[in-house]
Design an enzyme around this catalytic site. Structure first.
Site, PDB file in Angstrom:
ATOM      1  N   ASP A  79      44.769  59.565  16.202  1.00 19.23           N
ATOM      2  CA  ASP A  79      43.658  59.941  15.331  1.00 19.23           C
ATOM      3  C   ASP A  79      44.198  60.855  14.239  1.00 19.23           C
ATOM      4  O   ASP A  79      45.018  61.732  14.508  1.00 19.23           O
ATOM      5  CB  ASP A  79      42.553  60.668  16.114  1.00 19.23           C
ATOM      6  CG  ASP A  79      41.282  60.755  15.297  1.00 19.23           C
ATOM      7  OD1 ASP A  79      40.481  59.800  15.340  1.00 19.23           O
ATOM      8  OD2 ASP A  79      41.092  61.762  14.584  1.00 19.23           O
ATOM      9  N   THR A  80      43.749  60.623  13.023  1.00 18.52           N
ATOM     10  CA  THR A  80      44.190  61.430  11.888  1.00 18.52           C
ATOM     11  C   THR A  80      43.000  62.158  11.288  1.00 18.52           C
ATOM     12  O   THR A  80      41.939  61.557  11.077  1.00 18.52           O
ATOM     13  CB  THR A  80      44.852  60.543  10.808  1.00 18.52           C
ATOM     14  OG1 THR A  80      45.969  59.850  11.390  1.00 18.52           O
ATOM     15  CG2 THR A  80      45.342  61.376   9.633  1.00 18.52           C
TER      16      THR A  80
END
Length: 197
Positions: A79-80
């Site tokens: 996840d960014t």
């Protein structure tokens, strides 16, 4: 032994719909299977420090994976998030939100954090990579042109470094370029190598 040779005894499963993550793994010579899409409500505690959100969400996605892992399976989730002024900026909800997000980034430095979780049937490892990105001050016309012409809606912080705005707007970057694209591929390569031993 090179990692791609070691991985022949494993099945790496990428649980991500991001075309950029798929491209980065493929370009690094890392073979993987793509997990089918599954539901994961990406919520985190409000009290969680912004710098810990990406790693927390990568673990949440890993735990939400609906199938049991067989021996030799390694699940990769990521996840960014973009953090600006202590605020977590995720994917925009609509055009107006995308414009507002880029306005917050314009002329300032922000941090891009990608959290990654590797999980097998008997082990789990999470880590995160941090990159600092500095935007020059963008005109309103430039911001609206980018939002209307390119693809900000599926990207944390409403921009892709590999798109037009990255070429004309980013003055400097400290840390991994590929982390800003969505996967710190050098770190993933080393962590995978260590994970399988």
């Amino acid at each position: 032994m090179l990692l791609h040779d070691k991985l022949k005894n494993y099945r790496l499963i990428l649980a991500s719909q991001s075309p950029r993550r798929r491209q980065l793994l493929a370009d690094a010579g890392i073979e993987y299977s793509l997990a089918p899409r599954f539901e994961c409500e990406e919520l985190y505690p409000e009290s969680l420090p912004a710098v810990e959100v990406a790693e927390y969400l990568s673990r949440l996605k890993s735990e939400a994976y609906p199938a049991p892992l067989a021996d030799g399976d390694i699940l990769l989730t990521a996840d960014t998030v973009v953090v600006a002024g202590g605020e977590v900026l995720g994917k925009p909800t609509d055009r107006a939100d995308a414009i507002a997000i880029i306005e917050k980034l314009s002329g300032k430095e922000h941090e891009v954090i990608t959290g990654v979780t590797l999980r097998s049937a008997d082990a789990v490892k999470s880590f995160s990579s941090h990159s600092k990105v500095h935007f020059r001050t963008l005109s309103q016309e430039e911001i609206e042109y980018y939002v209307d012409t390119y693809s900000p809606m599926d990207k944390a912080g409403a921009y892709g470094i590999q798109e037009w705005i990255g070429y004309v707007g980013i003055e400097g970057i400290e840390g991994s370029f590929y982390n800003v694209m969505g996967l710190p591929i050098q770190r993933v390569y080393c962590e995978l190598d260590s994970f399988i031993g």
